[in-house]
Design an enzyme around this catalytic site. Structure first.
Site, short mmCIF file in Angstrom:
data_model
loop_
_atom_site.label_atom_id
_atom_site.label_comp_id
_atom_site.label_asym_id
_atom_site.label_seq_id
_atom_site.Cartn_x
_atom_site.Cartn_y
_atom_site.Cartn_z
N TYR A 219 -4.78 9.22 2.82
CA TYR A 219 -6.12 9.82 2.93
C TYR A 219 -7.24 8.79 2.83
O TYR A 219 -8.13 8.90 1.99
CB TYR A 219 -6.29 10.93 1.89
CG TYR A 219 -5.24 11.99 2.02
CD1 TYR A 219 -5.29 12.89 3.06
CD2 TYR A 219 -4.17 12.04 1.14
CE1 TYR A 219 -4.31 13.82 3.23
CE2 TYR A 219 -3.18 12.98 1.30
CZ TYR A 219 -3.25 13.88 2.34
OH TYR A 219 -2.28 14.79 2.51
N HIS A 220 -7.16 7.77 3.65
CA HIS A 220 -8.27 6.84 3.81
C HIS A 220 -8.66 6.79 5.29
O HIS A 220 -8.64 5.73 5.90
CB HIS A 220 -7.90 5.43 3.35
CG HIS A 220 -7.69 5.32 1.89
ND1 HIS A 220 -7.05 4.25 1.31
CD2 HIS A 220 -8.03 6.12 0.87
CE1 HIS A 220 -6.99 4.42 0.01
NE2 HIS A 220 -7.59 5.56 -0.28
#
Lengths: 110, 162
Positions: free
Chosen positions: B84-85
Protein backbone atom coordinates in the site's frame (compact mmCIF):
# COMPACT_ATOMS: atom_id res chain seq x y z
CA UNK A 1 -6.71 -3.42 24.11
CA UNK A 2 -3.41 -3.41 22.32
CA UNK A 3 -2.46 -0.20 24.10
CA UNK A 4 -3.25 -1.64 27.52
CA UNK A 5 -1.16 -4.70 26.72
CA UNK A 6 1.63 -2.47 25.53
CA UNK A 7 1.54 -0.32 28.65
CA UNK A 8 1.54 -3.45 30.83
CA UNK A 9 4.54 -4.82 29.02
CA UNK A 10 6.23 -1.45 29.33
CA UNK A 11 5.64 -1.53 33.10
CA UNK A 12 7.05 -5.05 33.29
CA UNK A 13 10.01 -3.92 31.23
CA UNK A 14 9.34 -6.74 28.81
CA UNK A 15 8.51 -4.69 25.75
CA UNK A 16 10.49 -5.68 22.72
CA UNK A 17 9.38 -4.31 19.37
CA UNK A 18 9.45 -7.31 17.10
CA UNK A 19 7.05 -6.70 14.28
CA UNK A 20 8.53 -6.33 10.83
CA UNK A 21 11.65 -4.75 12.13
CA UNK A 22 14.65 -6.50 10.67
CA UNK A 23 15.40 -5.08 7.26
CA UNK A 24 18.21 -5.41 4.77
CA UNK A 25 18.49 -3.92 1.33
CA UNK A 26 20.03 -5.89 -1.51
CA UNK A 27 20.31 -5.81 -5.27
CA UNK A 28 18.75 -8.55 -7.33
CA UNK A 29 21.72 -8.59 -9.71
CA UNK A 30 24.28 -9.11 -6.93
CA UNK A 31 26.47 -12.05 -8.02
CA UNK A 32 27.50 -12.75 -4.41
CA UNK A 33 23.90 -13.48 -3.38
CA UNK A 34 22.39 -15.08 -6.45
CA UNK A 35 23.89 -17.75 -8.61
CA UNK A 36 23.46 -17.93 -12.37
CA UNK A 37 19.90 -18.61 -13.52
CA UNK A 38 17.77 -18.00 -16.58
CA UNK A 39 16.80 -14.45 -15.69
CA UNK A 40 18.40 -11.38 -17.20
CA UNK A 41 17.61 -8.66 -14.68
CA UNK A 42 17.28 -5.17 -16.12
CA UNK A 43 18.78 -2.55 -13.85
CA UNK A 44 15.82 -0.43 -12.73
CA UNK A 45 17.55 1.01 -9.66
CA UNK A 46 18.39 4.67 -9.21
CA UNK A 47 22.15 4.11 -9.03
CA UNK A 48 24.96 1.56 -8.94
CA UNK A 49 24.63 1.06 -5.18
CA UNK A 50 20.88 1.49 -4.92
CA UNK A 51 18.78 -1.51 -3.86
CA UNK A 52 15.76 -3.00 -5.54
CA UNK A 53 14.89 -5.62 -2.92
CA UNK A 54 14.13 -5.16 0.76
CA UNK A 55 14.38 -8.17 3.04
CA UNK A 56 12.23 -8.08 6.18
CA UNK A 57 11.13 -10.37 8.95
CA UNK A 58 8.22 -10.60 11.38
CA UNK A 59 8.48 -12.53 14.66
CA UNK A 60 5.12 -14.19 14.04
CA UNK A 61 3.61 -16.27 11.31
CA UNK A 62 1.36 -14.18 9.09
CA UNK A 63 -0.17 -15.00 5.74
CA UNK A 64 -0.72 -11.39 4.78
CA UNK A 65 0.35 -8.12 6.36
CA UNK A 66 -2.67 -8.08 8.65
CA UNK A 67 -3.17 -9.09 12.24
CA UNK A 68 -6.19 -11.19 11.29
CA UNK A 69 -4.03 -13.52 9.22
CA UNK A 70 -1.84 -14.79 12.08
CA UNK A 71 -0.87 -18.45 11.92
CA UNK A 72 -1.73 -19.96 15.34
CA UNK A 73 1.59 -21.64 16.02
CA UNK A 74 5.14 -20.42 16.77
CA UNK A 75 6.59 -19.24 13.49
CA UNK A 76 8.52 -16.46 11.87
CA UNK A 77 7.69 -14.74 8.61
CA UNK A 78 10.30 -13.65 6.13
CA UNK A 79 9.24 -11.52 3.24
CA UNK A 80 10.78 -9.60 0.40
CA UNK A 81 9.70 -6.26 -1.00
CA UNK A 82 10.35 -5.36 -4.63
CA UNK A 83 11.18 -1.68 -4.47
CA UNK A 84 11.40 -0.63 -8.10
CA UNK A 85 8.56 -2.14 -10.04
CA UNK A 86 8.11 -1.18 -13.66
CA UNK A 87 4.35 -1.42 -13.84
CA UNK A 88 3.91 1.71 -11.80
CA UNK A 89 4.86 4.13 -14.55
CA UNK A 90 4.54 2.21 -17.80
CA UNK A 91 1.06 0.79 -17.45
CA UNK A 92 -1.43 2.75 -15.42
CA UNK A 93 -3.85 0.67 -13.42
CA UNK A 94 -7.61 0.74 -13.53
CA UNK A 95 -10.29 1.64 -11.04
CA UNK A 96 -13.72 0.06 -11.19
CA UNK A 97 -16.55 -0.97 -8.92
CA UNK A 98 -16.94 -4.63 -8.12
CA UNK A 99 -20.65 -4.59 -8.92
CA UNK A 100 -22.66 -2.86 -11.53
CA UNK A 101 -23.05 0.63 -10.27
CA UNK A 102 -25.62 3.18 -11.22
CA UNK A 103 -23.41 6.21 -11.41
CA UNK A 104 -25.81 8.22 -13.52
CA UNK A 105 -28.35 8.29 -10.68
CA UNK A 106 -27.07 11.49 -9.19
CA UNK A 107 -29.10 13.34 -6.62
CA UNK A 108 -29.40 17.01 -7.31
CA UNK A 109 -30.80 19.45 -4.82
CA UNK A 110 -31.41 23.02 -5.67
CA UNK B 1 -27.18 23.85 -5.39
CA UNK B 2 -25.43 20.75 -4.14
CA UNK B 3 -24.49 17.64 -6.07
CA UNK B 4 -23.74 14.31 -4.46
CA UNK B 5 -23.86 10.63 -5.17
CA UNK B 6 -26.78 8.56 -4.01
CA UNK B 7 -26.41 6.47 -0.87
CA UNK B 8 -26.45 3.17 -2.74
CA UNK B 9 -22.94 3.84 -3.95
CA UNK B 10 -21.53 3.07 -0.50
CA UNK B 11 -22.34 -0.64 -0.85
CA UNK B 12 -19.97 -1.02 -3.79
CA UNK B 13 -16.28 -1.47 -3.24
CA UNK B 14 -13.84 0.37 -5.44
CA UNK B 15 -11.51 -2.20 -6.97
CA UNK B 16 -8.05 -1.12 -8.04
CA UNK B 17 -6.30 -3.13 -10.69
CA UNK B 18 -2.61 -2.40 -10.43
CA UNK B 19 -1.51 -4.91 -13.10
CA UNK B 20 1.15 -6.51 -10.96
CA UNK B 21 3.83 -8.61 -12.64
CA UNK B 22 2.85 -7.50 -16.10
CA UNK B 23 6.52 -6.96 -16.85
CA UNK B 24 8.70 -10.11 -16.84
CA UNK B 25 11.47 -8.19 -15.09
CA UNK B 26 9.29 -7.60 -12.03
CA UNK B 27 8.63 -11.32 -11.76
CA UNK B 28 12.32 -12.12 -12.20
CA UNK B 29 13.30 -9.68 -9.41
CA UNK B 30 10.74 -11.23 -7.06
CA UNK B 31 11.84 -14.78 -7.88
CA UNK B 32 15.42 -13.78 -7.03
CA UNK B 33 14.09 -12.32 -3.78
CA UNK B 34 12.25 -15.56 -3.06
CA UNK B 35 15.51 -17.43 -3.56
CA UNK B 36 17.14 -15.13 -1.01
CA UNK B 37 14.37 -15.91 1.49
CA UNK B 38 14.92 -19.66 1.07
CA UNK B 39 18.68 -19.21 1.37
CA UNK B 40 18.35 -17.23 4.60
CA UNK B 41 15.94 -19.74 6.10
CA UNK B 42 18.38 -22.58 5.34
CA UNK B 43 21.39 -20.68 6.74
CA UNK B 44 22.71 -20.73 10.28
CA UNK B 45 21.88 -19.68 12.95
CA UNK B 46 18.26 -19.54 11.80
CA UNK B 47 18.13 -23.05 10.35
CA UNK B 48 19.01 -24.80 13.62
CA UNK B 49 16.50 -22.68 15.55
CA UNK B 50 13.60 -23.84 13.40
CA UNK B 51 11.61 -26.92 14.33
CA UNK B 52 9.33 -28.70 11.94
CA UNK B 53 5.67 -28.24 12.75
CA UNK B 54 2.98 -29.71 10.54
CA UNK B 55 0.88 -26.81 9.36
CA UNK B 56 -0.37 -26.28 5.87
CA UNK B 57 0.74 -22.63 5.80
CA UNK B 58 4.33 -23.21 6.93
CA UNK B 59 7.12 -23.66 4.39
CA UNK B 60 9.48 -26.43 5.37
CA UNK B 61 9.70 -28.13 2.01
CA UNK B 62 11.07 -25.26 -0.06
CA UNK B 63 14.61 -26.08 -1.06
CA UNK B 64 16.55 -24.40 -3.81
CA UNK B 65 18.00 -27.69 -5.06
CA UNK B 66 14.59 -29.23 -5.58
CA UNK B 67 12.41 -26.26 -6.52
CA UNK B 68 12.53 -25.07 -10.12
CA UNK B 69 12.26 -21.47 -11.27
CA UNK B 70 8.84 -22.17 -12.75
CA UNK B 71 7.53 -23.37 -9.38
CA UNK B 72 8.93 -20.25 -7.73
CA UNK B 73 7.19 -18.08 -10.34
CA UNK B 74 3.90 -19.78 -9.54
CA UNK B 75 4.48 -19.28 -5.80
CA UNK B 76 5.32 -15.61 -6.34
CA UNK B 77 2.12 -15.10 -8.32
CA UNK B 78 0.08 -16.77 -5.58
CA UNK B 79 1.67 -15.06 -2.61
CA UNK B 80 2.21 -11.51 -3.83
CA UNK B 81 0.47 -8.66 -2.03
CA UNK B 82 0.87 -4.94 -1.92
CA UNK B 83 2.34 -2.88 0.89
CA UNK B 84 0.00 0.00 0.00
CA UNK B 85 2.47 2.60 -1.19
CA UNK B 86 0.84 3.48 -4.50
CA UNK B 87 2.47 6.44 -6.24
CA UNK B 88 2.88 8.06 -9.66
CA UNK B 89 -0.76 8.38 -10.65
CA UNK B 90 -0.12 12.00 -11.79
CA UNK B 91 3.52 11.58 -12.67
CA UNK B 92 5.83 14.45 -13.48
CA UNK B 93 6.67 14.09 -17.17
CA UNK B 94 5.97 15.64 -20.54
CA UNK B 95 2.40 15.53 -21.73
CA UNK B 96 3.28 13.34 -24.70
CA UNK B 97 4.98 10.84 -22.36
CA UNK B 98 1.82 10.45 -20.31
CA UNK B 99 2.77 12.96 -17.62
CA UNK B 100 0.30 15.09 -15.70
CA UNK B 101 2.42 17.78 -14.00
CA UNK B 102 5.48 19.69 -15.18
CA UNK B 103 8.67 20.47 -13.28
CA UNK B 104 6.96 23.41 -11.53
CA UNK B 105 4.28 21.01 -10.20
CA UNK B 106 1.67 22.63 -12.48
CA UNK B 107 -0.93 20.44 -14.14
CA UNK B 108 -0.44 20.52 -17.91
CA UNK B 109 -2.85 22.96 -19.50
CA UNK B 110 -3.86 24.58 -16.23
CA UNK B 111 -2.18 27.71 -14.98
CA UNK B 112 -2.84 27.69 -11.25
CA UNK B 113 -3.37 24.06 -10.25
CA UNK B 114 -0.37 22.41 -8.64
CA UNK B 115 0.01 18.93 -7.17
CA UNK B 116 2.51 18.08 -4.44
CA UNK B 117 2.16 14.56 -3.11
CA UNK B 118 3.18 10.99 -3.86
CA UNK B 119 1.18 10.95 -7.08
CA UNK B 120 3.70 13.12 -8.95
CA UNK B 121 6.73 10.84 -8.54
CA UNK B 122 8.07 9.88 -11.97
CA UNK B 123 9.11 6.51 -10.49
CA UNK B 124 8.42 4.96 -7.13
CA UNK B 125 11.39 5.64 -4.82
CA UNK B 126 13.23 2.70 -3.28
CA UNK B 127 12.86 4.13 0.22
CA UNK B 128 9.83 5.24 2.15
CA UNK B 129 7.61 7.53 0.15
CA UNK B 130 7.01 9.94 3.03
CA UNK B 131 10.47 11.54 2.91
CA UNK B 132 10.10 12.32 -0.78
CA UNK B 133 6.65 13.79 -0.13
CA UNK B 134 8.27 16.12 2.39
CA UNK B 135 10.70 17.27 -0.28
CA UNK B 136 7.73 17.85 -2.60
CA UNK B 137 6.03 20.06 -0.02
CA UNK B 138 9.29 21.89 0.61
CA UNK B 139 9.68 22.49 -3.12
CA UNK B 140 6.10 23.74 -3.36
CA UNK B 141 6.63 26.14 -0.47
CA UNK B 142 9.75 27.49 -2.12
CA UNK B 143 7.81 27.98 -5.35
CA UNK B 144 5.15 29.90 -3.44
CA UNK B 145 7.81 31.97 -1.71
CA UNK B 146 9.31 32.80 -5.09
CA UNK B 147 5.99 33.78 -6.67
CA UNK B 148 4.55 35.45 -3.57
CA UNK B 149 3.10 38.95 -3.93
CA UNK B 150 5.73 41.42 -2.81
CA UNK B 151 4.11 44.37 -0.96
CA UNK B 152 6.90 46.84 -1.72
CA UNK B 153 6.80 46.18 -5.47
CA UNK B 154 3.01 46.38 -5.48
CA UNK B 155 3.15 49.71 -3.69
CA UNK B 156 5.72 50.97 -6.18
CA UNK B 157 3.54 49.81 -9.08
CA UNK B 158 0.50 51.57 -7.62
CA UNK B 159 2.45 54.75 -7.16
CA UNK B 160 3.76 54.59 -10.70
CA UNK B 161 0.29 53.93 -12.14
CA UNK B 162 -1.31 56.69 -10.10
Amino acid sequence: MLLSRLSKSLENNSYRPQVGESAAFVRSDDPNLFGPDKYQIEDETSGPNAPDLEFMGIAAGVVEQTVSSLIPCPAITLFIVALRLLFSHLNPGEFFFNQQCNLDRKVVES
Amino acid sequence: MSLFLSKTISCFNLVTKFRYLEKPNDLAVLVRGFKLLIKVSKAEPLASALKKIDHELLDHDLDLDRVSDETLEKEVRQRIETLYHPTSTCRMAKLEDGGVVDAQLRVHGLENVRIADASIFPRIPAGHTVSVIRFCIEFLLRLFAFFRPRPFLQLLKRLLIS
